[in-house]
Design an enzyme around this catalytic site. Sequence first.
Site, PDB file in Angstrom:
ATOM      1  N   HIS A 190     -13.085  37.362  48.680  1.00  0.00           N
ATOM      2  CA  HIS A 190     -12.386  38.175  49.672  1.00  0.00           C
ATOM      3  C   HIS A 190     -11.853  37.230  50.737  1.00  0.00           C
ATOM      4  O   HIS A 190     -12.430  36.172  51.004  1.00  0.00           O
ATOM      5  CB  HIS A 190     -13.391  39.165  50.270  1.00  0.00           C
ATOM      6  CG  HIS A 190     -12.790  40.222  51.144  1.00  0.00           C
ATOM      7  ND1 HIS A 190     -12.394  39.968  52.439  1.00  0.00           N
ATOM      8  CD2 HIS A 190     -12.555  41.546  50.935  1.00  0.00           C
ATOM      9  CE1 HIS A 190     -11.941  41.088  52.980  1.00  0.00           C
ATOM     10  NE2 HIS A 190     -12.016  42.057  52.086  1.00  0.00           N
ATOM     11  N   ASP A 267     -21.524  35.914  50.140  1.00  0.00           N
ATOM     12  CA  ASP A 267     -20.944  37.177  50.607  1.00  0.00           C
ATOM     13  C   ASP A 267     -21.505  38.291  49.744  1.00  0.00           C
ATOM     14  O   ASP A 267     -21.124  38.451  48.588  1.00  0.00           O
ATOM     15  CB  ASP A 267     -19.417  37.097  50.494  1.00  0.00           C
ATOM     16  CG  ASP A 267     -18.720  38.426  50.801  1.00  0.00           C
ATOM     17  OD1 ASP A 267     -19.417  39.442  51.039  1.00  0.00           O
ATOM     18  OD2 ASP A 267     -17.478  38.457  50.787  1.00  0.00           O
ATOM     19  N   GLN A 270     -20.332  43.372  48.493  1.00  0.00           N
ATOM     20  CA  GLN A 270     -20.198  44.254  47.338  1.00  0.00           C
ATOM     21  C   GLN A 270     -21.460  44.296  46.484  1.00  0.00           C
ATOM     22  O   GLN A 270     -21.483  44.982  45.458  1.00  0.00           O
ATOM     23  CB  GLN A 270     -19.016  43.794  46.471  1.00  0.00           C
ATOM     24  CG  GLN A 270     -17.675  43.844  47.151  1.00  0.00           C
ATOM     25  CD  GLN A 270     -17.200  45.259  47.413  1.00  0.00           C
ATOM     26  OE1 GLN A 270     -17.607  46.198  46.744  1.00  0.00           O
ATOM     27  NE2 GLN A 270     -16.332  45.428  48.397  1.00  0.00           N
ATOM     28  N   LYS A 293     -20.468  49.362  53.531  1.00  0.00           N
ATOM     29  CA  LYS A 293     -20.390  49.256  52.075  1.00  0.00           C
ATOM     30  C   LYS A 293     -21.742  49.537  51.420  1.00  0.00           C
ATOM     31  O   LYS A 293     -21.884  49.417  50.206  1.00  0.00           O
ATOM     32  CB  LYS A 293     -19.867  47.881  51.676  1.00  0.00           C
ATOM     33  CG  LYS A 293     -18.419  47.646  52.118  1.00  0.00           C
ATOM     34  CD  LYS A 293     -17.899  46.322  51.629  1.00  0.00           C
ATOM     35  CE  LYS A 293     -16.546  45.973  52.242  1.00  0.00           C
ATOM     36  NZ  LYS A 293     -15.462  46.824  51.754  1.00  0.00           N
ATOM     37  N   CYS A 431      -7.327  42.388  49.700  1.00  0.00           N
ATOM     38  CA  CYS A 431      -7.807  41.264  50.519  1.00  0.00           C
ATOM     39  C   CYS A 431      -8.404  40.169  49.647  1.00  0.00           C
ATOM     40  O   CYS A 431      -9.393  39.533  50.009  1.00  0.00           O
ATOM     41  CB  CYS A 431      -8.817  41.730  51.569  1.00  0.00           C
ATOM     42  SG  CYS A 431      -8.119  42.831  52.811  1.00  0.00           S
TER      43      CYS A 431
END
Length: 505
Positions: A190, A267, A270, A293, A431
Amino acid sequence: MTTPDGTGRGTGISGAPGGLSTSTTLPGRGAASPPHPLPEALAHAAGGGHYWLPTQADRGSAPSAPTGGFDVEAVRRDFPQLHREVNGRPLVWLDNGATTLKPRQVVEAVGEHYASGTSNVHRGAHALAKQATQIYEEGRAEAAKVLGAPDPDEIVFVRGTTEAVNLVAQTWGRANLGVGDEILVSAAEHHSNLVPWQLIAKERRARVVPVPLLPDGQLDQDAYRDLLGFRTKLVALTHASNVLGTVPPVAEMTALAHRYGARVLVDGAQAVAHFPVDVTALDADFYAFSGHKVFGPTGIGALYGKRELLEAMPPWQGGGNMIDSVSFEETSYAPVPHRLEAGTGHIGGVAGLRAALRYLSGLDRQAATAHEEQLTAYATAALRTVPGLRLIGEAPGKIGVLTFLLAGTDPIALAGALDQQGIAVRAGHHCAQPALAAYGLQAAARASLALYNTVQDVDSLVTALRGVQAEAAASCPPPGVHRPATPQRAAYPASPSAVSPAQPT
């Protein structure tokens, strides 16, 4: 998907748990031709022994529905938004990659804070301040618990993953990066895990080096090993791609980076909502996720960092809450995590995040993950039955992120057509422009699943896509087929009186 320790399985990478050795020969796969031409950006992976594309036989002919073990209907009852209509149709929410819906427990927790528990936190002597502080710090403890962090003080509250990455870049990065140093960033990232590194690299005269993709969306582990070196200071890595669904072998990649003395930031925006995460097993140096999220409010998230790293990082912002004592001669700072949390935090957001993480922890995570895995397999097989549909990213073990193109349609227009039937998907560059660019694309549509999605949701999407595809095919006849000419509208109004007042003359 991934194992609870984050190592992944069935990655197809030599040396990875459950993966395929580079010398393994797969019947019917070695000579398989890709269903679509390989873009130039992925040509480095063509013909590699460690890579295969599924043949039509591998794809199967009919999707199989998830089996029991997870009461999805009971979960759905907790999410009020799933029971509304959009454009006269029941809402089918397939935009979970952008944000997840909120259970009533989260809505109630945020409402209760503002209705009866409003107060600032820390240092207050009155009852409401103590109550708010307790909820705030319990939220920190819940974040540590869901990440498998050994100490709640290794959790820093931030606005979300984007702020978390910027915080690390501007503190750890500014203190540790120098001329010629390298930051390896996967091509699946991202923008939030790329742009901050570009900014600090420019300032510190370091280099951002991309880790390329394989055609199915896996990270090229051979290239990663070659790119690692003693100039590598940090590896920025997604735990689950928001556009490809790829779940890299994070534990193995982290272990390799540590051999060169590099730090690893993961990251997890997700990932956390889809499968259990254990930062201790991953040995990640930093791990970030966003509340919105993972069924929580917007504007709140968490950064995990190993204590020794957080303590060595200089403050990013100055002001209230992050100080110990202040004078014009000298200022000393509070211990971590408060030293990295300047100003009044998003207290209502933490109350909601606490509720969201408790809700998630209260579910049978293994059953929920299995439900998503089965639903993802079902959705993948079902989408392949739609004529003219091309899936982007088919890495083994991916999460329920289904990015696709439909022949004869524009992704943005396609998302609009689906919305008319109550189906919410995302369209655009997500993104993650470098990831799409690797496939020669600038935009695509994306349906993303969560634990409350069902076979009926997938079937609604497939039926709608078939209808859109049929309309597109009817409007674009095959070569050699000609339709009678129809009168064309004039490019401009015949007279000034025909011009709408909203249009320029």
